[in-house]
Design an enzyme around this catalytic site. Sequence first.
Site, PDB file in Angstrom:
ATOM      1  N   GLY A   1       0.702  -0.724  -0.321  1.00 55.04           N
ATOM      2  CA  GLY A   1       0.251  -0.039   0.437  1.00 55.04           C
ATOM      3  C   GLY A   1       0.615   1.436  -0.150  1.00 55.04           C
ATOM      4  O   GLY A   1       0.462   2.523  -1.043  1.00 55.04           O
TER       5      GLY A   1
ATOM      6  N   GLN B   1       0.792   7.975   4.920  1.00 60.81           N
ATOM      7  CA  GLN B   1       0.707   7.658   3.522  1.00 60.81           C
ATOM      8  C   GLN B   1      -0.394   8.935   2.613  1.00 60.81           C
ATOM      9  O   GLN B   1       0.882   9.117   1.180  1.00 60.81           O
ATOM     10  CB  GLN B   1      -0.047   6.443   2.882  1.00 60.81           C
ATOM     11  CG  GLN B   1       1.218   5.337   3.517  1.00 60.81           C
ATOM     12  CD  GLN B   1      -0.056   3.813   3.384  1.00 60.81           C
ATOM     13  OE1 GLN B   1      -0.864   3.740   2.735  1.00 60.81           O
ATOM     14  NE2 GLN B   1       0.604   2.880   3.756  1.00 60.81           N
TER      15      GLN B   1
ATOM     16  N   ASP C   1       0.281   0.243  12.839  1.00 59.74           N
ATOM     17  CA  ASP C   1       0.556  -1.651  12.077  1.00 59.74           C
ATOM     18  C   ASP C   1       0.387  -2.921  13.782  1.00 59.74           C
ATOM     19  O   ASP C   1       0.760  -3.414  13.278  1.00 59.74           O
ATOM     20  CB  ASP C   1       1.520  -1.049  12.007  1.00 59.74           C
ATOM     21  CG  ASP C   1       1.168  -0.828  10.489  1.00 59.74           C
ATOM     22  OD1 ASP C   1       0.077  -0.284   9.991  1.00 59.74           O
ATOM     23  OD2 ASP C   1       2.402  -0.135   9.571  1.00 59.74           O
TER      24      ASP C   1
ATOM     25  N   LYS D   1      -6.842  -2.034   6.324  1.00 62.18           N
ATOM     26  CA  LYS D   1      -4.702  -2.705   5.866  1.00 62.18           C
ATOM     27  C   LYS D   1      -5.160  -4.106   4.893  1.00 62.18           C
ATOM     28  O   LYS D   1      -6.086  -4.119   4.145  1.00 62.18           O
ATOM     29  CB  LYS D   1      -3.969  -3.349   7.237  1.00 62.18           C
ATOM     30  CG  LYS D   1      -4.468  -1.764   7.989  1.00 62.18           C
ATOM     31  CD  LYS D   1      -3.427  -0.902   8.021  1.00 62.18           C
ATOM     32  CE  LYS D   1      -3.303   0.650   8.789  1.00 62.18           C
ATOM     33  NZ  LYS D   1      -2.790   1.964   8.126  1.00 62.18           N
TER      34      LYS D   1
ATOM     35  N   ARG E   1      -8.392  -6.283   9.614  1.00 59.30           N
ATOM     36  CA  ARG E   1      -7.041  -6.870  10.766  1.00 59.30           C
ATOM     37  C   ARG E   1      -8.362  -6.970  12.066  1.00 59.30           C
ATOM     38  O   ARG E   1      -7.524  -7.437  13.168  1.00 59.30           O
ATOM     39  CB  ARG E   1      -6.323  -5.752  11.436  1.00 59.30           C
ATOM     40  CG  ARG E   1      -4.961  -6.242  10.106  1.00 59.30           C
ATOM     41  CD  ARG E   1      -4.388  -5.657  10.836  1.00 59.30           C
ATOM     42  NE  ARG E   1      -2.457  -5.680   9.052  1.00 59.30           N
ATOM     43  CZ  ARG E   1      -1.600  -4.535   9.179  1.00 59.30           C
ATOM     44  NH1 ARG E   1      -1.024  -4.000   9.316  1.00 59.30           N
ATOM     45  NH2 ARG E   1      -0.839  -5.581   7.995  1.00 59.30           N
TER      46      ARG E   1
END
Length: 440
Positions: free
Chosen positions: A100, A174, A322, A349, A353
């Site tokens: 990603g 990002q 994360d 993600k 998740r």
Amino acid sequence: MSVVPAPRWRVAAGGSVAGTLRMPGDKSISHRALMLGALAEGDTHISGFLEAEDCLATARALASLGVQVERRAPTEMLVHGVGMHGLSPAEEPLDMGNAGTAMRLMMGVLAPQRFDSTLIGDESLMRRPMERVAVPLQMMGARIQTQEGRPPVRIRGTPHLRAVQYSVPVASAQVKSAVLLAGLYASGITRVTEPAPTRDHTERMLGAFGASLRREGRSVALDGGIGLRGARVSVPADFSSAAFFIVAGCLAAERPLLLPNVGINPTRTGLIELLRRMGADIRVREIGAAGPDAEPVADMEVRRSSLRGITVPESLVPLSIDEFPVFFIAAACANGETLVRGALELRVKESDRLAAMAAGLAVLGVEHQLLPDGLWIRGAGSLGGGAVESRGDHRIAMAFAVAALRARAPIEITDVANVATSFPGFLRIARKAGLKIEPL
Ligand code: S3P
């Protein structure tokens, strides 16, 4: 010789961990070093590079765009920068694999070029949202098309972008990074404001490559039209890879577990704070960072501790985004209840998740409740065993491997090939640490 990872693992129950474990290089920093190195004038030497599928996808994409990326040794890369206007069109769509970060940051790099590009990825990446990056780039004048918000991402190169002032609606490094990379090409000052702090590797590295940028509270302002110059990048060990062993240490290090040279950028280390609040004994000895743009690095030491459940402050969610898969394992092994809210991002993600972890915890007999934006867990001290689905998500697979340390029966984990996207040596290092893990 590279060994294709087996599709499943079996991890025997119980055991302990100890020793000195060297973690692989940081994934986020490795991607950025390749990209900035490509756009710079002159050479960029990268040491400590993460030789994993995700970063190799970035290297391959840059090579398709005419950049010479030399692999000097498994963790040493030499990028011959082509300058801001030196990329050339790729013949085929650029395949970013599972990454990603690679896709979203490359959208920022490719939007201002004089040629068109198409970005694709694997099954997981083709499901992930890309509009969050397309929208601010379109505000800058970029022409980008997604397919109902997802890849393939089709970019009509537009060399004259406008600088924007953009408030990112979701906390995402990002998105911030893609806008800043496009901002390098825009005339004027591009300013990105975030709702909460997120990892700042792009800002630090842009500074080290000679860009002109200023941090102003939650905002970062970048002057467009200033070229980059090649640099030496020393990539620290990835905190997000270390996280699996930090939790393993908290659960089962009868003797200290040592993790040298780990990146401890404060925008990444929320997990340390969370585990300490649970009662963990984690010692961090910083080993010096040179200059304001350098990434801070530390030797870490972890010992077994008895953990108690906590309510996670929402402000710490982006700083540990994360690490939630393995944090949920810590919570399942703690005494008392743990509550995480405000973590909707976990649903988009590499897998959903929250759902993946809830399903796995159910197999292990852990009482929990899946919430729209989080998870409630009643820690049980120990876990059951069984067959858990990783959903092809590297971090889900590694989290359940760690869970076996506190299980009463073996844990089998499906579809673990994607562990190679971020942590190709996991099996070897996990065994060295003391996990009894076998490929099936
Ligand atoms: C990353 C940012 C985070 C993180 C991802 C890496 C980066 O994603 O989850 O693993 O390198 O910028 P978001 O920007 O979607 O939060």
